[in-house]
Design a protein around this motif. Structure first.
Motif, PDB file in Angstrom:
ATOM      1  N   PRO A  72      36.765  29.849   8.655  1.00  0.00           N
ATOM      2  CA  PRO A  72      37.759  29.996   9.669  1.00  0.00           C
ATOM      3  C   PRO A  72      38.744  28.772  10.090  1.00  0.00           C
ATOM      4  O   PRO A  72      39.558  28.544  10.980  1.00  0.00           O
ATOM      5  CB  PRO A  72      36.873  30.246  11.048  1.00  0.00           C
ATOM      6  CG  PRO A  72      35.545  29.955  10.675  1.00  0.00           C
ATOM      7  CD  PRO A  72      35.583  29.664   9.380  1.00  0.00           C
ATOM      8  N   ALA A  73      38.451  27.433   9.275  1.00  0.00           N
ATOM      9  CA  ALA A  73      38.851  26.284   9.808  1.00  0.00           C
ATOM     10  C   ALA A  73      40.563  26.391   9.829  1.00  0.00           C
ATOM     11  O   ALA A  73      41.221  26.921   8.895  1.00  0.00           O
ATOM     12  CB  ALA A  73      38.395  25.244   8.744  1.00  0.00           C
ATOM     13  N   ARG A  74      41.076  25.500  10.492  1.00  0.00           N
ATOM     14  CA  ARG A  74      42.467  25.529  10.582  1.00  0.00           C
ATOM     15  C   ARG A  74      42.716  24.349   9.594  1.00  0.00           C
ATOM     16  O   ARG A  74      42.308  23.182   9.729  1.00  0.00           O
ATOM     17  CB  ARG A  74      43.045  25.106  12.058  1.00  0.00           C
ATOM     18  CG  ARG A  74      44.554  24.999  11.913  1.00  0.00           C
ATOM     19  CD  ARG A  74      45.152  24.418  13.316  1.00  0.00           C
ATOM     20  NE  ARG A  74      46.352  24.573  13.280  1.00  0.00           N
ATOM     21  CZ  ARG A  74      47.005  23.452  12.920  1.00  0.00           C
ATOM     22  NH1 ARG A  74      46.413  22.567  12.431  1.00  0.00           N
ATOM     23  NH2 ARG A  74      48.382  23.411  13.062  1.00  0.00           N
ATOM     24  N   HIS A  75      43.488  24.635   8.538  1.00  0.00           N
ATOM     25  CA  HIS A  75      43.791  23.618   7.569  1.00  0.00           C
ATOM     26  C   HIS A  75      44.986  22.479   7.631  1.00  0.00           C
ATOM     27  O   HIS A  75      46.052  23.425   8.280  1.00  0.00           O
ATOM     28  CB  HIS A  75      43.902  24.104   6.128  1.00  0.00           C
ATOM     29  CG  HIS A  75      42.741  25.085   5.997  1.00  0.00           C
ATOM     30  ND1 HIS A  75      41.583  24.540   5.499  1.00  0.00           N
ATOM     31  CD2 HIS A  75      42.788  26.383   5.835  1.00  0.00           C
ATOM     32  CE1 HIS A  75      40.653  25.532   5.362  1.00  0.00           C
ATOM     33  NE2 HIS A  75      41.308  26.600   5.416  1.00  0.00           N
ATOM     34  N   ARG A  76      44.822  21.496   7.677  1.00  0.00           N
ATOM     35  CA  ARG A  76      46.039  20.513   7.745  1.00  0.00           C
ATOM     36  C   ARG A  76      47.042  20.518   7.091  1.00  0.00           C
ATOM     37  O   ARG A  76      46.747  21.044   5.668  1.00  0.00           O
ATOM     38  CB  ARG A  76      45.232  19.039   7.943  1.00  0.00           C
ATOM     39  CG  ARG A  76      45.040  18.564   6.680  1.00  0.00           C
ATOM     40  CD  ARG A  76      44.355  17.349   6.678  1.00  0.00           C
ATOM     41  NE  ARG A  76      44.000  16.513   5.646  1.00  0.00           N
ATOM     42  CZ  ARG A  76      44.515  15.997   4.973  1.00  0.00           C
ATOM     43  NH1 ARG A  76      45.983  15.646   4.965  1.00  0.00           N
ATOM     44  NH2 ARG A  76      44.175  15.453   3.485  1.00  0.00           N
ATOM     45  N   SER A  77      48.125  20.391   7.262  1.00  0.00           N
ATOM     46  CA  SER A  77      49.229  20.584   6.239  1.00  0.00           C
ATOM     47  C   SER A  77      49.430  19.134   5.633  1.00  0.00           C
ATOM     48  O   SER A  77      48.849  18.077   5.811  1.00  0.00           O
ATOM     49  CB  SER A  77      50.580  20.777   7.255  1.00  0.00           C
ATOM     50  OG  SER A  77      50.772  21.903   7.752  1.00  0.00           O
ATOM     51  N   ASP A 105      51.708  24.935   4.476  1.00  0.00           N
ATOM     52  CA  ASP A 105      51.859  23.583   3.313  1.00  0.00           C
ATOM     53  C   ASP A 105      50.186  23.050   3.429  1.00  0.00           C
ATOM     54  O   ASP A 105      50.089  22.019   3.971  1.00  0.00           O
ATOM     55  CB  ASP A 105      53.061  22.530   3.694  1.00  0.00           C
ATOM     56  CG  ASP A 105      53.282  21.675   2.392  1.00  0.00           C
ATOM     57  OD1 ASP A 105      52.865  22.089   1.352  1.00  0.00           O
ATOM     58  OD2 ASP A 105      53.917  20.676   2.774  1.00  0.00           O
ATOM     59  N   VAL A 106      49.494  23.490   2.550  1.00  0.00           N
ATOM     60  CA  VAL A 106      48.176  23.027   2.423  1.00  0.00           C
ATOM     61  C   VAL A 106      47.840  22.674   1.033  1.00  0.00           C
ATOM     62  O   VAL A 106      48.255  23.051   0.128  1.00  0.00           O
ATOM     63  CB  VAL A 106      47.326  24.451   2.695  1.00  0.00           C
ATOM     64  CG1 VAL A 106      45.531  24.065   2.630  1.00  0.00           C
ATOM     65  CG2 VAL A 106      47.446  24.909   4.160  1.00  0.00           C
ATOM     66  N   HIS A 107      47.008  21.590   1.119  1.00  0.00           N
ATOM     67  CA  HIS A 107      46.327  20.971  -0.193  1.00  0.00           C
ATOM     68  C   HIS A 107      45.509  21.886  -0.713  1.00  0.00           C
ATOM     69  O   HIS A 107      44.669  22.574  -0.472  1.00  0.00           O
ATOM     70  CB  HIS A 107      45.744  19.651   0.088  1.00  0.00           C
ATOM     71  CG  HIS A 107      45.230  19.036  -1.304  1.00  0.00           C
ATOM     72  ND1 HIS A 107      44.201  19.357  -1.752  1.00  0.00           N
ATOM     73  CD2 HIS A 107      45.755  18.013  -1.739  1.00  0.00           C
ATOM     74  CE1 HIS A 107      44.280  18.515  -2.934  1.00  0.00           C
ATOM     75  NE2 HIS A 107      45.323  17.562  -2.877  1.00  0.00           N
ATOM     76  N   LEU A 108      46.049  22.294  -2.197  1.00  0.00           N
ATOM     77  CA  LEU A 108      45.375  23.149  -2.875  1.00  0.00           C
ATOM     78  C   LEU A 108      44.824  22.755  -4.160  1.00  0.00           C
ATOM     79  O   LEU A 108      45.328  21.959  -4.905  1.00  0.00           O
ATOM     80  CB  LEU A 108      46.204  24.484  -3.317  1.00  0.00           C
ATOM     81  CG  LEU A 108      46.773  25.227  -2.147  1.00  0.00           C
ATOM     82  CD1 LEU A 108      48.014  26.114  -2.800  1.00  0.00           C
ATOM     83  CD2 LEU A 108      45.768  26.306  -1.311  1.00  0.00           C
TER      84      LEU A 108
END
Length: 188
Positions: free
Chosen positions: A8-13, A110-113
């Motif tokens: 459930p973490a909010r991912h940093r952009s 805009d998440v690191h993938l």
């Protein structure tokens, strides 16, 4: 082996460092923190314990760990883990498949993938009927490349649906009757 998580973490952009303002390790007038405790020598167990104790109270610990992994930061204690504890995670990062990151990207973040997550974004976007322009924007690629990704996904899904197990095909050809070796007789 693919590591799959649903968190459930909010991912940093990408490029976002604002989370650091919420970190417990940030030294303030009311909370003086010596940054050196986060860079202990392997035998300095008191510093390691103190740093991990602070990390255990931190509201952005997961984000800190993700930033360390994604930035290939192998020095110091980050996200509540020592360099040695993070080493296996660094090795597994390329195969990470976190669906919360995939969903965040499809939603426009805009998440690191990782490569596995990028493939999952293409698959999800295709199944949800997102346009090639939208996919191109999500993955920061050209529209031509997005079209190519959709063609590959379409072909992969079609081929997957066409594949049948050999046993199922053999059973359907024989009307469901199973023939063993003895059912063929002997050669004359």
């Amino acid at each position: 082996m693919t590591l799959t998580t649903i968190s459930p973490a909010r991912h940093r952009s990408l490029g976002d460092h604002t989370w650091q303002d919420q970190a417990v390790c940030q030294s303030t007038e009311y909370n003086p923190v010596d940054p050196e405790i986060f860079f202990p020598e392997p035998d300095e167990t008191a510093k390691i314990t103190a740093a991990k104790s602070l990390c255990g109270q931190c509201p952005v610990r997961r984000t800190c760990l993700d930033a360390a992994l994604e930035g290939c930061d192998t020095h110091g204690i980050r996200g509540g883990m020592t360099e040695e504890e993070r080493a296996p995670l660094h090795q597994k990062l390329a195969s990470r498949l976190d669906y919360s990151r995939v969903n965040a990207t499809v939603a426009g973040r805009d998440v690191h993938l990782t490569k596995a997550e990028r493939r999952a974004v293409v698959h999800a976007a295709y199944l949800h009927g997102l346009s090639e322009q939208r996919l191109a924007w999500l993955l920061k690629v050209t529209e031509e490349h997005a079209q190519k990704l959709y063609r590959e996904t379409s072909r992969a899904l079609r081929n997957r649906n066409l594949k049948k197990s050999p046993q199922a095909t053999a059973l359907s050809d024989t009307g469901g009757e199973h023939f063993g070796r003895e059912g063929f007789g002997t050669a004359a």
